[in-house]
Design a protein around this motif. Structure first.
Motif, PDB file in Angstrom:
ATOM      1  N   GLU A   1       3.447  -0.385 -11.315  1.00 16.15           N
ATOM      2  CA  GLU A   1       2.083   0.491 -11.463  1.00 16.15           C
ATOM      3  C   GLU A   1       1.375   0.738 -10.172  1.00 16.15           C
ATOM      4  N   ILE A   2       0.474   1.891 -10.272  1.00 15.82           N
ATOM      5  CA  ILE A   2      -0.489   1.634  -9.254  1.00 15.82           C
ATOM      6  C   ILE A   2      -1.973   1.419  -9.326  1.00 15.82           C
ATOM      7  N   SER A   3      -2.511   0.910  -8.537  1.00 10.95           N
ATOM      8  CA  SER A   3      -4.156   0.834  -8.744  1.00 10.95           C
ATOM      9  C   SER A   3      -4.567   1.108  -7.580  1.00 10.95           C
ATOM     10  N   PHE A   4      -6.051   1.734  -7.624  1.00 12.11           N
ATOM     11  CA  PHE A   4      -6.959   2.197  -6.558  1.00 12.11           C
ATOM     12  C   PHE A   4      -7.751   1.215  -6.038  1.00 12.11           C
ATOM     13  N   PHE A   5      -7.837   1.025  -4.835  1.00  7.14           N
ATOM     14  CA  PHE A   5      -8.873   0.225  -4.203  1.00  7.14           C
ATOM     15  C   PHE A   5      -9.594   0.982  -3.162  1.00  7.14           C
ATOM     16  N   PRO A   6     -10.975   0.905  -3.343  1.00  8.50           N
ATOM     17  CA  PRO A   6     -11.747   1.845  -2.424  1.00  8.50           C
ATOM     18  C   PRO A   6     -11.888   1.191  -1.221  1.00  8.50           C
ATOM     19  N   ALA A   7     -11.858   1.718   0.101  1.00  8.23           N
ATOM     20  CA  ALA A   7     -11.788   1.339   1.347  1.00  8.23           C
ATOM     21  C   ALA A   7     -11.761   2.537   2.392  1.00  8.23           C
ATOM     22  N   LYS A   8     -12.433   2.440   3.326  1.00  4.24           N
ATOM     23  CA  LYS A   8     -12.376   3.632   4.340  1.00  4.24           C
ATOM     24  C   LYS A   8     -11.517   3.523   5.404  1.00  4.24           C
ATOM     25  N   SER A   9     -10.975   2.180   5.677  1.00 10.61           N
ATOM     26  CA  SER A   9     -10.056   2.042   6.757  1.00 10.61           C
ATOM     27  C   SER A   9      -9.354   0.843   6.330  1.00 10.61           C
TER      28      SER A   9
ATOM     29  N   ASN B   1       9.222  13.630  -1.616  1.00  8.20           N
ATOM     30  CA  ASN B   1       8.317  14.472  -2.742  1.00  8.20           C
ATOM     31  C   ASN B   1       7.582  13.812  -3.565  1.00  8.20           C
ATOM     32  N   LEU B   2       8.143  12.759  -4.087  1.00  6.25           N
ATOM     33  CA  LEU B   2       7.542  12.117  -5.160  1.00  6.25           C
ATOM     34  C   LEU B   2       6.357  11.282  -4.532  1.00  6.25           C
ATOM     35  N   TRP B   3       6.407  10.910  -3.422  1.00 13.59           N
ATOM     36  CA  TRP B   3       5.092  10.234  -2.634  1.00 13.59           C
ATOM     37  C   TRP B   3       3.917  11.299  -2.217  1.00 13.59           C
ATOM     38  N   ASN B   4       4.469  12.426  -1.952  1.00  9.60           N
ATOM     39  CA  ASN B   4       3.653  13.712  -1.633  1.00  9.60           C
ATOM     40  C   ASN B   4       2.740  14.049  -2.786  1.00  9.60           C
ATOM     41  N   ASP B   5       3.440  13.940  -3.937  1.00 10.22           N
ATOM     42  CA  ASP B   5       2.995  14.336  -5.089  1.00 10.22           C
ATOM     43  C   ASP B   5       1.853  13.541  -5.767  1.00 10.22           C
ATOM     44  N   LEU B   6       1.720  12.180  -5.341  1.00 14.36           N
ATOM     45  CA  LEU B   6       0.747  11.412  -6.012  1.00 14.36           C
ATOM     46  C   LEU B   6      -0.689  11.770  -5.390  1.00 14.36           C
ATOM     47  N   ASN B   7      -1.516  11.559  -6.232  1.00 13.27           N
ATOM     48  CA  ASN B   7      -3.056  11.972  -6.141  1.00 13.27           C
ATOM     49  C   ASN B   7      -3.834  11.171  -7.077  1.00 13.27           C
ATOM     50  N   ALA B   8      -5.113  11.325  -6.775  1.00 11.92           N
ATOM     51  CA  ALA B   8      -6.265  10.451  -7.551  1.00 11.92           C
ATOM     52  C   ALA B   8      -6.181  10.741  -8.955  1.00 11.92           C
TER      53      ALA B   8
ATOM     54  N   LEU C   1       0.970  -1.162   0.065  1.00 11.51           N
ATOM     55  CA  LEU C   1       0.027   0.116   0.043  1.00 11.51           C
ATOM     56  C   LEU C   1       1.009   1.243  -0.073  1.00 11.51           C
ATOM     57  N   PHE C   2       0.741   2.021  -1.059  1.00 16.33           N
ATOM     58  CA  PHE C   2       1.592   3.048  -1.304  1.00 16.33           C
ATOM     59  C   PHE C   2       1.133   4.479  -0.626  1.00 16.33           C
ATOM     60  N   LYS C   3      -0.058   4.657  -0.615  1.00 11.41           N
ATOM     61  CA  LYS C   3      -0.784   5.985  -0.031  1.00 11.41           C
ATOM     62  C   LYS C   3      -2.196   5.498  -0.063  1.00 11.41           C
ATOM     63  N   HIS C   4      -2.775   6.430   0.732  1.00  8.64           N
ATOM     64  CA  HIS C   4      -4.352   6.504   0.973  1.00  8.64           C
ATOM     65  C   HIS C   4      -4.958   7.985   0.916  1.00  8.64           C
ATOM     66  N   ASN C   5      -6.207   8.106   0.757  1.00 13.00           N
ATOM     67  CA  ASN C   5      -6.705   9.212   0.869  1.00 13.00           C
ATOM     68  C   ASN C   5      -8.329   8.940   1.644  1.00 13.00           C
ATOM     69  N   ASN C   6      -9.338   9.721   1.680  1.00 13.78           N
ATOM     70  CA  ASN C   6     -10.518   9.748   2.282  1.00 13.78           C
ATOM     71  C   ASN C   6     -11.355   8.456   1.687  1.00 13.78           C
ATOM     72  N   GLU C   7     -10.814   8.000   0.427  1.00 13.11           N
ATOM     73  CA  GLU C   7     -11.751   7.295  -0.436  1.00 13.11           C
ATOM     74  C   GLU C   7     -11.120   5.670  -0.613  1.00 13.11           C
ATOM     75  N   GLY C   8      -9.811   5.540  -0.060  1.00  8.55           N
ATOM     76  CA  GLY C   8      -9.281   4.314  -0.307  1.00  8.55           C
ATOM     77  C   GLY C   8      -7.685   4.303  -0.310  1.00  8.55           C
ATOM     78  N   TYR C   9      -7.482   3.247  -0.961  1.00  6.11           N
ATOM     79  CA  TYR C   9      -5.772   3.069  -0.742  1.00  6.11           C
ATOM     80  C   TYR C   9      -5.163   2.990  -2.310  1.00  6.11           C
ATOM     81  N   PHE C  10      -3.912   3.449  -2.281  1.00  7.24           N
ATOM     82  CA  PHE C  10      -3.176   3.345  -3.621  1.00  7.24           C
ATOM     83  C   PHE C  10      -2.378   2.163  -3.530  1.00  7.24           C
TER      84      PHE C  10
END
Length: 294
Positions: free
Chosen positions: A251-259, A225-232, A148-157
Motif C-alpha cells: 500500500e501507500i502512505s503519505f509523508f509531508p515534506a517540501k524537499s 500510466n498507473l503512476w501518472n494516475d496516482l494523486n492525493a 518513494l513512489f511519487k511526490h507533489n508540492n506537499e510531500g511524498y507518497f
C-alpha cells in the motif's frame, strides 16, 4: 592483515540521474574508506541512448571530496546487442574490480540515501573478521527499502510497510544479476535505505524507464500510466501493485515534506536506525572470529 585495509568501499553507477548522487554521497561520506563512481566513457546508457553529464557535476563532487576518497572510473559499459540488465551486471563487476579486492563492497544507487550510515559502518567494522577468505566464506547483507513512489508540492507518497528488500553489501563481489551474487550466506539487516526511485518529475520517469536495467522486464508504458494516475485523492486505493512482484508493494502512505532533504530528516526522526545485530549464533560468530586470526 591486508583484508583490514579499506574495510568499507562504496560504488556508484553514474548515468542519466547523476544529480541524485550528491545527496546520497553526503549520507555516507564520513564513514566510508573509498568511493568509486563509474560511468560510460562514450556517454551512453545501457539502452544505448545518449547521456550528458555536465562538467559542473564533476566539479561539485571534487569540492565535496575533502578527504580524497572518491575515484572516477570511466570505461565502455555499453555494448550493442546486450540487454540492459546484462550490461548493468557487467558494469557492477567491472566496478568491483576497480574498487579492489577485500573489504565490504557496498553498491548503492545514486537515488538511495543511507541516513545515519554510521550505525551500519560501525556494524561492518565490528564484524570485519567476516572479510577473511571471502572465496570460501562469503557473506551478503540485505536491507529494507523505503521506496518513494511519487511526490507533489506537499510531500511524498511512500510504499508501506517497509518490507521490500535490497541486496546492498557483500564481501565477495561477483555479481550474477544486478546486485545479486548468488553465492554464500545472505543475512538481513534491520536498516532503512530510502530509495527516491519513482518520486521524480514525469520527464525523469520517462528517461528512467527507457534506460534502466529493468527496461525490458515489464510493460513500462502501462506502469507509467498507473503512476501518472496516482494523486492525493486515490493513493489509498493502490494495493499490491509492484510491477515484478505485486506483494512487495502492499500500500501507500503519505509523508509531508517540501524537499528530499526535509523528507530524509523527518523520516530519520520518525524511524531512527536501530543498533544492528548479526543474525548468527554466538558459537558461529566465535568460530568465524577465531579462524580469522590465522
Amino acid at each position: 592483515m591486508s583484508y583490514k585495509k579499506n574495510i568499507i568501499k562504496a560504488g556508484y553507477l553514474l548515468s542519466y540521474d547523476y544529480s541524485y548522487i550528491i545527496t546520497s554521497i553526503k549520507q555516507i561520506y564520513e564513514e566510508v574508506d573509498k568511493i568509486v563512481i563509474s560511468y560510460d566513457a562514450n556517454g551512453k546508457t545501457w539502452a544505448g541512448n545518449e547521456v550528458f553529464i555536465p562538467e559542473s557535476f564533476f566539479s561539485e563532487i571534487k569540492n565535496l571530496d575533502k578527504q580524497n576518497k572518491i575515484v572516477f572510473y570511466k570505461d565502455s559499459f555499453f555494448i550493442p546487442g546486450m540487454q540492459p540488465m546484462e550490461l548493468e551486471t557487467r558494469q557492477r563487476n567491472m566496478m568491483a574490480e576497480k574498487m579492489g579486492s577485500g573489504g565490504w563492497h557496498i553498491h548503492i544507487d545514486g537515488d538511495e540515501y543511507a541516513y545515519d550510515f554510521k550505525k551500519l559502518a560501525q556494524f561492518l567494522r565490528r564484524h570485519s573478521y567476516l572479510l577473511k577468505n571471502p572465496e570460501k566464506k562469503s557473506f551478503n547483507f540485505q536491507v529494507n527499502f523505503v521506496t518513494l513512489f511519487k511526490h507533489n508540492n506537499e510531500g511524498y507518497f511512500v510504499i508501506t510497510p517497509f518490507e521490500e528488500k535490497c541486496m546492498l553489501i557483500t564481501n565477495y563481489p561477483k555479481y550474477e544479476y544486478a546486485r545479486l551474487t548468488n553465492k554464500g550466506k545472505t543475512l538481513p539487516l534491520d536498516f532503512y535505505l530510502i530509495h527516491q526511485s519513482w518520486a521524480r518529475d514525469v520527464q525523469e520517469i520517462i528517461e528512467k524507464i527507457n534506460n534502466w536495467g529493468h527496461k525490458n522486464d515489464f510493460d513500462t508504458s502501462t506502469f507509467l500510466n498507473l503512476w501518472n494516475d496516482l494523486n492525493a485523492n486515490n493513493y489509498k486505493n493502490f494495493k499490491d501493485f509492484h510491477p515484478l512482484d505485486k506483494t512487495q508493494w502492499k500500500e501507500i502512505s503519505f509523508f509531508p515534506a517540501k524537499s528530499i532533504d526535509e523528507f530524509i530528516s523527518s523520516f530519520a526522526k520518525k524511524y531512527p536506525q536501530k543498533d544492528l545485530q548479526l543474525d548468527l549464533s554466538s558459537t558461529k560468530k566465535f568460530k568465524l572470529w577465531f579462524k580469522s586470526l590465522f
